[in-house]
Design an enzyme around this catalytic site. Sequence first.
Site, PDB file in Angstrom:
ATOM      1  N   THR A 102       0.834  -1.197   0.000  1.00 63.54           N
ATOM      2  CA  THR A 102       0.000   0.000   0.000  1.00 63.54           C
ATOM      3  C   THR A 102       0.868   1.245   0.000  1.00 63.54           C
ATOM      4  O   THR A 102       2.019   1.221   0.449  1.00 63.54           O
ATOM      5  CB  THR A 102      -0.920   0.014   1.240  1.00 63.54           C
ATOM      6  OG1 THR A 102      -1.711   1.203   1.242  1.00 63.54           O
ATOM      7  CG2 THR A 102      -0.115  -0.033   2.519  1.00 63.54           C
ATOM      8  N   ASP A 103       0.333   2.311  -0.551  1.00 62.40           N
ATOM      9  CA  ASP A 103       0.971   3.617  -0.483  1.00 62.40           C
ATOM     10  C   ASP A 103       0.591   4.227   0.845  1.00 62.40           C
ATOM     11  O   ASP A 103      -0.532   4.696   1.022  1.00 62.40           O
ATOM     12  CB  ASP A 103       0.501   4.497  -1.648  1.00 62.40           C
ATOM     13  CG  ASP A 103       1.160   5.869  -1.611  1.00 62.40           C
ATOM     14  OD1 ASP A 103       2.099   6.037  -0.825  1.00 62.40           O
ATOM     15  OD2 ASP A 103       0.726   6.745  -2.363  1.00 62.40           O
ATOM     16  N   LYS A 104       1.520   4.205   1.795  1.00 64.82           N
ATOM     17  CA  LYS A 104       1.205   4.573   3.168  1.00 64.82           C
ATOM     18  C   LYS A 104       0.878   6.047   3.348  1.00 64.82           C
ATOM     19  O   LYS A 104      -0.103   6.407   3.988  1.00 64.82           O
ATOM     20  CB  LYS A 104       2.380   4.185   4.066  1.00 64.82           C
ATOM     21  CG  LYS A 104       2.296   4.715   5.493  1.00 64.82           C
ATOM     22  CD  LYS A 104       3.584   4.470   6.228  1.00 64.82           C
ATOM     23  CE  LYS A 104       4.712   5.276   5.689  1.00 64.82           C
ATOM     24  NZ  LYS A 104       4.510   6.739   5.858  1.00 64.82           N
TER      25      LYS A 104
END
Length: 468
Positions: free
Chosen positions: A404-406
């Site tokens: 995921t793109d945090k």
Amino acid sequence: MVPADNSDNSGVGGGLGRTITFSNDRAYTANNQATLSPKDQEKVATSVETAIEEKGKLEEKVKSVDITEHLMSIDEVCAKYSVKVNPERPQDSPGLGEQQAAELLLRNGPNTLTPPKKKSGFHKFMICLSSLFNLMLIAAGILEYILLAIDYKDNKANIYMGAILIVVAFLNAGVEWYQQRKSENTLAALLKMIPAKTHVVRDGRLVSIASAEVVVGDVLFLRMGDKVPADCYVFAGSDLKVDNSSLTGESDPQERGPGNTHRNPLEATNMAFNGTLAVAGSAYAIVVRTGDGTVLGQIAGLTAGEEKATSPLTREIADFVRIIACVALFTAAVFFATGMGLYRDFPFAINFAIGTFVAWVPEGLPATVTMLLTIAAKRLAAENVLVKDLQGVETLGAVTLLATDKTGTLTRNQMTVANLWTNGRLFTATRSHTDVGEPITDINVAGMCDIVQISSLCRSVKFDRTDV
């Protein structure tokens, strides 16, 4: 210096060796390297290939967005949207008039994205009821009444058995439907708690209005921390940088200001888009697209027709139901053929076959699964986790690898003071169970006043009378 876990560290020092460490509020991962089986690796590879292919198709469509203002001069943009600005002194720009803005709002509608078409409560209930397991229970209940019709005297108990099977199916669908509706209402209430506000210039005055009231031609004032409410043409700015990661995937902040040399609107340096975040500087911009006309709105329209993927639990239950149904049908056929071959009695044989089929149905399993998922959802709710779909509870536990793109998704994209080191002592500036250091109880500790003074001077916080 004692660095915070997984953080970028910066320090300020003086005579007593004072240090402030910063934490970027990152998600903690217990195991960085997941060991995947060959089957899981194949699934991951297939998912990645599918995602790359879909992303490529979406990017091709996004490149054809309907925006040409980035190629125009400021005078052409002002003439197109009937607005007056002062590029030399943007704070003195007249902007739109209140009456003109009201007419545009009435003509074009609010600056909001059209929500996807909602299904009625009855439709959602029927979707829950139409799961394979529920359909199998209903079929078994109907077969019980068929047995009752064949031989009423010997099958009186089927009145209750058929009713129980059908009621269990409806009860299972009802619990799932209620949980979904409860989660949807909670999410809707959260979205309404904090209405978005935007600063615009109207009649030469800087005012704060709801983002939904922004119209094309409005002069926006963007500053660090603001979320861009609409697609806009930047005509004056001071080191404005925007985070386009939510729109284009670019991780680094992009500079925005007057002037542009790119033909692609997504790469234009004089355009800021709806949904992006101003992370530094300030600027004045003219709104050129609102609502569904923005790039974000066009992307939302492209993705509206995507089908929802089934959860692992749903697939496993569907496979289990198919196996049980095949075995039950095979067993019923065998017993029917045996009964006809031995006794030549059709009512007896069909009665025996239907009874065998119904005996294979695990009528308690759907209710058990639903109740366990509901209990798990309540436990997550106690930890402030909103579960929109009961199947999502099991899906979370079935995750093998999460990518995921945090930044800005799991975190707030904000640097936060984590620890302070002064005079040989470590202090914590946060309140959590992972804190390392002493809590700050006395500001007169040696060096603490200097840190507070430096922090108050080296900042970009501005007092805004409209916030009071």
